[in-house]
Design a protein around this motif. Sequence first.
Motif, PDB file in Angstrom:
ATOM      1  N   GLY A  98       0.844  -1.182   0.000  1.00  0.00           N
ATOM      2  CA  GLY A  98       0.000   0.000   0.000  1.00  0.00           C
ATOM      3  C   GLY A  98       0.880   1.232   0.000  1.00  0.00           C
ATOM      4  O   GLY A  98       1.970   1.237   0.597  1.00  0.00           O
ATOM      5  N   GLU A  99       0.463   2.273  -0.673  1.00  0.00           N
ATOM      6  CA  GLU A  99       1.231   3.515  -0.705  1.00  0.00           C
ATOM      7  C   GLU A  99       1.204   4.167   0.673  1.00  0.00           C
ATOM      8  O   GLU A  99       0.175   4.194   1.351  1.00  0.00           O
ATOM      9  CB  GLU A  99       0.644   4.481  -1.741  1.00  0.00           C
ATOM     10  CG  GLU A  99       0.528   3.898  -3.152  1.00  0.00           C
ATOM     11  CD  GLU A  99       1.868   3.747  -3.828  1.00  0.00           C
ATOM     12  OE1 GLU A  99       2.876   4.233  -3.284  1.00  0.00           O
ATOM     13  OE2 GLU A  99       1.915   3.144  -4.918  1.00  0.00           O
ATOM     14  N   SER A 100       2.326   4.701   1.121  1.00  0.00           N
ATOM     15  CA  SER A 100       2.404   5.313   2.442  1.00  0.00           C
ATOM     16  C   SER A 100       3.588   6.261   2.515  1.00  0.00           C
ATOM     17  O   SER A 100       4.657   5.971   1.989  1.00  0.00           O
ATOM     18  CB  SER A 100       2.561   4.237   3.516  1.00  0.00           C
ATOM     19  OG  SER A 100       2.898   4.812   4.764  1.00  0.00           O
ATOM     20  N   LYS A 101       3.395   7.388   3.191  1.00  0.00           N
ATOM     21  CA  LYS A 101       4.499   8.319   3.398  1.00  0.00           C
ATOM     22  C   LYS A 101       5.608   7.699   4.249  1.00  0.00           C
ATOM     23  O   LYS A 101       6.769   8.086   4.126  1.00  0.00           O
ATOM     24  CB  LYS A 101       3.982   9.595   4.057  1.00  0.00           C
ATOM     25  CG  LYS A 101       3.115  10.449   3.138  1.00  0.00           C
ATOM     26  CD  LYS A 101       2.714  11.744   3.812  1.00  0.00           C
ATOM     27  CE  LYS A 101       1.918  12.623   2.850  1.00  0.00           C
ATOM     28  NZ  LYS A 101       1.528  13.917   3.474  1.00  0.00           N
ATOM     29  N   LYS A 150       5.368   4.165  -7.428  1.00  0.00           N
ATOM     30  CA  LYS A 150       5.781   5.562  -7.288  1.00  0.00           C
ATOM     31  C   LYS A 150       7.190   5.729  -6.743  1.00  0.00           C
ATOM     32  O   LYS A 150       7.837   6.743  -6.976  1.00  0.00           O
ATOM     33  CB  LYS A 150       4.790   6.306  -6.375  1.00  0.00           C
ATOM     34  CG  LYS A 150       3.379   6.416  -6.950  1.00  0.00           C
ATOM     35  CD  LYS A 150       2.474   7.189  -5.998  1.00  0.00           C
ATOM     36  CE  LYS A 150       1.070   7.318  -6.558  1.00  0.00           C
ATOM     37  NZ  LYS A 150       0.162   8.043  -5.621  1.00  0.00           N
ATOM     38  N   TYR A 151       7.660   4.748  -5.982  1.00  0.00           N
ATOM     39  CA  TYR A 151       8.950   4.912  -5.317  1.00  0.00           C
ATOM     40  C   TYR A 151       9.488   3.560  -4.874  1.00  0.00           C
ATOM     41  O   TYR A 151       8.742   2.585  -4.754  1.00  0.00           O
ATOM     42  CB  TYR A 151       8.805   5.805  -4.070  1.00  0.00           C
ATOM     43  CG  TYR A 151       7.710   5.352  -3.121  1.00  0.00           C
ATOM     44  CD1 TYR A 151       7.900   4.300  -2.228  1.00  0.00           C
ATOM     45  CD2 TYR A 151       6.461   5.978  -3.124  1.00  0.00           C
ATOM     46  CE1 TYR A 151       6.907   3.866  -1.378  1.00  0.00           C
ATOM     47  CE2 TYR A 151       5.447   5.553  -2.280  1.00  0.00           C
ATOM     48  CZ  TYR A 151       5.676   4.504  -1.404  1.00  0.00           C
ATOM     49  OH  TYR A 151       4.673   4.079  -0.559  1.00  0.00           O
ATOM     50  N   SER A 152      10.794   3.518  -4.641  1.00  0.00           N
ATOM     51  CA  SER A 152      11.376   2.402  -3.903  1.00  0.00           C
ATOM     52  C   SER A 152      11.245   2.707  -2.409  1.00  0.00           C
ATOM     53  O   SER A 152      11.301   3.878  -1.997  1.00  0.00           O
ATOM     54  CB  SER A 152      12.847   2.216  -4.272  1.00  0.00           C
ATOM     55  OG  SER A 152      12.984   1.833  -5.623  1.00  0.00           O
ATOM     56  N   ILE A 153      11.075   1.690  -1.600  1.00  0.00           N
ATOM     57  CA  ILE A 153      10.815   1.894  -0.173  1.00  0.00           C
ATOM     58  C   ILE A 153      12.018   2.569   0.488  1.00  0.00           C
ATOM     59  O   ILE A 153      13.182   2.223   0.232  1.00  0.00           O
ATOM     60  CB  ILE A 153      10.478   0.552   0.501  1.00  0.00           C
ATOM     61  CG1 ILE A 153       9.145   0.031  -0.052  1.00  0.00           C
ATOM     62  CG2 ILE A 153      10.409   0.699   2.020  1.00  0.00           C
ATOM     63  CD1 ILE A 153       8.775  -1.357   0.401  1.00  0.00           C
ATOM     64  N   THR A 178      13.639  -1.638  -2.128  1.00  0.00           N
ATOM     65  CA  THR A 178      12.864  -2.653  -2.849  1.00  0.00           C
ATOM     66  C   THR A 178      11.511  -2.101  -3.278  1.00  0.00           C
ATOM     67  O   THR A 178      11.063  -1.055  -2.804  1.00  0.00           O
ATOM     68  CB  THR A 178      12.624  -3.902  -1.971  1.00  0.00           C
ATOM     69  OG1 THR A 178      11.718  -3.569  -0.897  1.00  0.00           O
ATOM     70  CG2 THR A 178      13.929  -4.405  -1.381  1.00  0.00           C
ATOM     71  N   LYS A 179      10.882  -2.831  -4.174  1.00  0.00           N
ATOM     72  CA  LYS A 179       9.483  -2.610  -4.531  1.00  0.00           C
ATOM     73  C   LYS A 179       8.781  -3.956  -4.413  1.00  0.00           C
ATOM     74  O   LYS A 179       9.245  -4.957  -4.957  1.00  0.00           O
ATOM     75  CB  LYS A 179       9.361  -2.061  -5.955  1.00  0.00           C
ATOM     76  CG  LYS A 179       9.956  -0.664  -6.122  1.00  0.00           C
ATOM     77  CD  LYS A 179       9.703  -0.115  -7.520  1.00  0.00           C
ATOM     78  CE  LYS A 179      10.223   1.311  -7.633  1.00  0.00           C
ATOM     79  NZ  LYS A 179       9.938   1.913  -8.968  1.00  0.00           N
ATOM     80  N   ARG A 180       7.690  -3.955  -3.671  1.00  0.00           N
ATOM     81  CA  ARG A 180       6.998  -5.224  -3.459  1.00  0.00           C
ATOM     82  C   ARG A 180       6.384  -5.724  -4.769  1.00  0.00           C
ATOM     83  O   ARG A 180       6.098  -4.950  -5.676  1.00  0.00           O
ATOM     84  CB  ARG A 180       5.947  -5.054  -2.369  1.00  0.00           C
ATOM     85  CG  ARG A 180       6.564  -4.879  -0.987  1.00  0.00           C
ATOM     86  CD  ARG A 180       5.628  -4.284   0.018  1.00  0.00           C
ATOM     87  NE  ARG A 180       5.295  -2.903  -0.324  1.00  0.00           N
ATOM     88  CZ  ARG A 180       4.548  -2.104   0.454  1.00  0.00           C
ATOM     89  NH1 ARG A 180       4.075  -2.551   1.595  1.00  0.00           N
ATOM     90  NH2 ARG A 180       4.297  -0.861   0.065  1.00  0.00           N
TER      91      ARG A 180
END
Length: 591
Positions: free
Chosen positions: A79-82, A552-555, A507-509
């Motif tokens: 899930g997307e999260s700041k 949108k981004y890598s963690i 990483t990206k899930r």
Amino acid sequence: MKLSHKFLAAFCSSLALTGCMKVLDKTDLSSTSGALIFNDSTLTQMNLDYIYDQNLPAGIPTLGPGTPSVTSLTDESYGESKLLEGTLLVNEVGDFGTKLDAANNYGKIRVINMFLSDVNGGSLPRLTKNKLRAQAQFFRAWRYFDLVRLYGGVPMVLTPLAAVGVEARDQAFLPRNTTSESFALIVKDLDSTIASVPGKWASTNDWGRITKGSAAAFKGRVLLTAASPQFNPTDDVTKWQASYDANKQAYDLLTANGYGLNSSFDQLWFQEVNNPEAVLITGYNTSSADQARKNNGYDNATRPSYTGTSGGSNQPSWEMVKAFPMLDGKKPGESTKYTYTDQSFYKNRDPRFDKTIAYNGATWPMNGNNTYKLWTYFAGGKTVEPKATNTGFYARKAVNPAPAISEVQYSGTDWIEIRFAEVLLNLAESAVGVNKLDEAYTQLKAVRKRAGIEAGTDNMYGLKANMTRAELFSAILYERQIEFAFEGKRFWDLRRWKLIEKTLNGTKRTGVTINLKTTGVPADFATTRDNVSLDKAYTDYFTVTFKQLDTKYSINWKPEYYFFAIPQQAIDNNPKLIQNTTWGGAFDPLN
């Protein structure tokens, strides 16, 4: 304390208790005194039941209002999260009490403190008072632990503060207790609970009330957190000893009162009264006859949307799917007995795999159909589901197979917040902390044996023999990842072990897309697929491809998130609050 006419009337009508009439007959219900209420056992119990209702966990938690489920903050789901983007701002984990709100932690603590004060001033027998107060103290400890694991030490308010006036405002400007003081006061409340509640309630009508074992198990969770690297970076063995003692006490109290592992890993969710594994539960019901209906929303939210009225909110990532061991307890690729491939990911896995993960072609009894098969593949670029899962998978744990679609939203399945399996693994981890490595092996093997993992010729259930302390810590965290998948534990485990960067950063899930091949597939596959063996289907008819879920981004979890910032609104409201050192202040959350 005063209860409004509406509040009392709702309780009296819904519970149909004659005690309400006994006490309140010919009384002005618009201004009922605390003395009158807390001299009566029935009304006192109603107030305590309100505290239960407001404080018991309602499934997978969040970090407070406006924050996502903790499942989406790990490799379990997505899930997307700041927090994972690395752009969290100072006010964005705000369940600190930045306004008057009965729903936030301090609002709930105020209600508990008022109850504790008013019960103490009532005329009920001392033993009755102690039992009532002990249950409320459990929930005060619950609320404070929720704050401390987010922020470190917080103001520990133990009496109800006056609500109005300049003097009352100034008295409410309280500084933060140190983190060690906060943990000590939490433990003190729980010790009071353990001393005054029964080991097991005599009546089945009291199923779900706090027992000695549930209070001790929660104390074990609290002190395990205090001993973990987040709060114990120097590996102070005295903190591990306190954790071990607490978890051993929990184990002893629970086993003495008939608790233990349920024989079934998946069906344990659907046995309620006298379920041996259910240590701390939130009770739900579907009755509309003698009590207000209280539905468990997890079931309806988790299953595929077309088999309920919402659904699909807990979708396993590929990382979670691949994490499960093989049938012999070895990790995929490490087993010499069972070969693993991504194409046949479902084969010869730990039996908990099929009871936790729903995948393309899996038999998943639901909506009263015991032979239902789930199909999540794409044909000609279009999903065969009415609405596709984003990851290719669904979580099936604690999803009741019996209700019809029209009844799914009214699930009465209890939520089990603390299972006996957690007590075993908390004890195992604490035992490793104090170098009782053999004891840790005993608890790990018990959990794996119940799961159905093969014992092997060495009777080790896939565990490596003679592991070091560090290896055993890792083995226990791995076991927790599998055993407690989709129970809201993974995030807190990674955070207390300060492993989020190591596990997730950069990483990206991942999810999967399973496509039906364009050649060699029978024309009638859509109608005959339920009769095709899964191995043949995956070998001859499907391709498995992978996709990134985080687009949108890598963690980029940041170290300062191990202790969140005190919201600036709270500091503006209380000038005695000091910000954490990791957010530019002078308060050290490790003291």
